[in-house]
Scaffold this motif. Structure first.
Motif, PDB file in Angstrom:
ATOM      1  N   TYR A 186       0.864  -1.186   0.000  1.00 46.20           N
ATOM      2  CA  TYR A 186       0.000   0.000   0.000  1.00 46.20           C
ATOM      3  C   TYR A 186       0.896   1.229   0.000  1.00 46.20           C
ATOM      4  O   TYR A 186       1.486   1.591   1.006  1.00 46.20           O
ATOM      5  CB  TYR A 186      -0.924  -0.017   1.216  1.00 46.20           C
ATOM      6  N   SER A 242      -6.084  -4.744   7.143  1.00 46.88           N
ATOM      7  CA  SER A 242      -6.116  -3.429   6.521  1.00 46.88           C
ATOM      8  C   SER A 242      -5.653  -3.423   5.064  1.00 46.88           C
ATOM      9  O   SER A 242      -4.503  -3.728   4.758  1.00 46.88           O
ATOM     10  CB  SER A 242      -5.234  -2.475   7.329  1.00 46.88           C
ATOM     11  N   ARG A 243      -6.593  -3.115   4.167  1.00 41.03           N
ATOM     12  CA  ARG A 243      -6.338  -2.897   2.749  1.00 41.03           C
ATOM     13  C   ARG A 243      -5.689  -4.102   2.055  1.00 41.03           C
ATOM     14  O   ARG A 243      -5.029  -3.950   1.019  1.00 41.03           O
ATOM     15  CB  ARG A 243      -5.496  -1.637   2.531  1.00 41.03           C
ATOM     16  N   TYR A 297      -9.688  -5.986  -1.246  1.00 42.09           N
ATOM     17  CA  TYR A 297      -9.865  -5.294  -2.517  1.00 42.09           C
ATOM     18  C   TYR A 297     -10.055  -6.195  -3.727  1.00 42.09           C
ATOM     19  O   TYR A 297     -10.750  -5.820  -4.683  1.00 42.09           O
ATOM     20  CB  TYR A 297      -8.732  -4.293  -2.755  1.00 42.09           C
ATOM     21  N   PRO A 348      -5.503  -1.427  -3.376  1.00 37.99           N
ATOM     22  CA  PRO A 348      -5.417  -1.083  -1.951  1.00 37.99           C
ATOM     23  C   PRO A 348      -5.843   0.338  -1.632  1.00 37.99           C
ATOM     24  O   PRO A 348      -6.446   0.593  -0.573  1.00 37.99           O
ATOM     25  CB  PRO A 348      -3.928  -1.303  -1.640  1.00 37.99           C
ATOM     26  N   ALA A 362      -9.532   0.637  -0.733  1.00 36.39           N
ATOM     27  CA  ALA A 362     -10.031  -0.451   0.110  1.00 36.39           C
ATOM     28  C   ALA A 362     -10.350  -0.046   1.544  1.00 36.39           C
ATOM     29  O   ALA A 362     -10.478  -0.922   2.408  1.00 36.39           O
ATOM     30  CB  ALA A 362      -9.019  -1.604   0.117  1.00 36.39           C
ATOM     31  N   LEU A 363     -10.505   1.246   1.819  1.00 34.51           N
ATOM     32  CA  LEU A 363     -10.787   1.658   3.198  1.00 34.51           C
ATOM     33  C   LEU A 363     -12.167   1.195   3.647  1.00 34.51           C
ATOM     34  O   LEU A 363     -12.317   0.644   4.746  1.00 34.51           O
ATOM     35  CB  LEU A 363     -10.666   3.171   3.338  1.00 34.51           C
ATOM     36  N   THR A 377     -12.136  -2.415   4.355  1.00 34.08           N
ATOM     37  CA  THR A 377     -11.388  -2.687   5.581  1.00 34.08           C
ATOM     38  C   THR A 377     -12.253  -2.452   6.808  1.00 34.08           C
ATOM     39  O   THR A 377     -12.249  -3.253   7.755  1.00 34.08           O
ATOM     40  CB  THR A 377     -10.132  -1.793   5.641  1.00 34.08           C
TER      41      THR A 377
END
Length: 293
Positions: A39, A230-231, A236, A243, A246-247, A250
């Motif tokens: 990321y 996370s991400r 994704y 990434p 992808a929040l 997440t």
């Protein structure tokens, strides 16, 4: 598994007599010191940027900052111990000077790096390999007397994508793995342990989603669970994204992890994770877990 006793079950006793309380879920902010993290938005290019980002994470509610200088993305370059130290130690020392009360974790699987990192101010060892990539790591963790994050991994970051076939049930294999590693850790005097199921490490996106769905089954080990979602590709790829986008995914998976019993969320986006914890806790108030005497 009743003969494996780690106490207190929901706290981590860190250097200086400080205690990280995990009876209520907490957030670990990721500080990447690698030039090739999967990321791009998480990469830190200077000490000024590092300290700015660390301050922002702590202000947003991070309980722990996790510093890593060896990229563990699939197929990442295998750098030398000297290069890992060169990237990590000055940054760790700078963060410790600037934030003396912060809980600092180091993401390394190498015992030699762990020794110097703890001397430089690290409180917690975060080992993606569970001691499989350096035979000295588990004895060293015991000698250093700091909490240890035990992750499940097969192979190495360079080979793990070819290690995704499991003869037995996935969660059963992880439970056996953790049981055996905990026995070894106990023989070396390590008693403060967090379990990390290793989402995305030697697991396909489908396997990682199965693991997330069955996360409550790992609570039989009676230790805090870290969720590192996370991400990642399990977020994704099913959405056809990258990434950087992808929040939202997440946040959704972190919500499921919290409902599954996760006590530590390892994330790039701290404020959003803190808000997720607050909302999940408001909707599903946790049953208090007493601190063992």
């Amino acid at each position: 598994m009743q003969d494996i006793c780690f106490s207190p079950a929901q706290t981590l006793r860190c250097p200086g007599g400080r205690v990280l309380d995990l009876r209520h879920p907490q957030v670990m902010g990721i500080l990447n010191l690698t030039p090739d993290s999967f990321y791009e938005g998480s990469r830190v290019a200077s000490e000024t940027e590092l300290l700015r980002r660390a301050e922002a994470m702590l202000s947003a509610g991070a309980a722990v900052l996790d510093l890593g200088s060896y990229s563990s993305r699939p197929g990442a370059e295998d750098i030398s111990i000297e290069e890992e130290k060169r990237r990590l130690l000055p940054a760790l020392e700078a963060v410790r000077r600037a934030f003396p009360e912060a809980f600092l974790s180091v993401d390394t699987f190498r015992a030699a790096v762990a020794v110097e990192a703890v001397a430089a101010g690290a409180d917690i060892l975060n080992d993606i390999s569970g001691g499989t990539l350096d035979a000295d790591m588990l004895p060293t963790a015991g000698q250093l007397g700091v909490p240890y994050i035990l992750m499940h991994l097969r192979g190495t970051p360079q080979t793990m994508t070819q290690q995704t076939h499991y003869e037995d049930d996935l969660v059963l294999e992880l439970t056996r793995y953790f049981r055996d590693k905990l026995t070894t850790l106990r023989t070396h005097g390590v008693t403060d342990v967090v379990l990390d199921p290793g989402f995305g490490f030697a697991k396909t996106p489908a396997q990682s989603h199965e693991l997330l769905r069955r996360l409550p089954e790992l609570r039989v080990l009676n230790l805090p669970i870290l969720a590192g979602l996370s991400r990642k590709s399990m977020v994704y790829k099913p959405l056809g994204l990258q990434p950087e986008a992808a929040l939202a995914g997440t946040i959704a998976l972190n919500t499921l992890a919290l409902r599954g019993g996760a006590r530590l969320l390892r994330v790039h986006d701290v404020a959003e994770a803190v808000q997720t914890i607050q909302l999940v806790s408001n909707t599903f108030p946790p049953t208090p877990t007493p601190i063992s005497p």
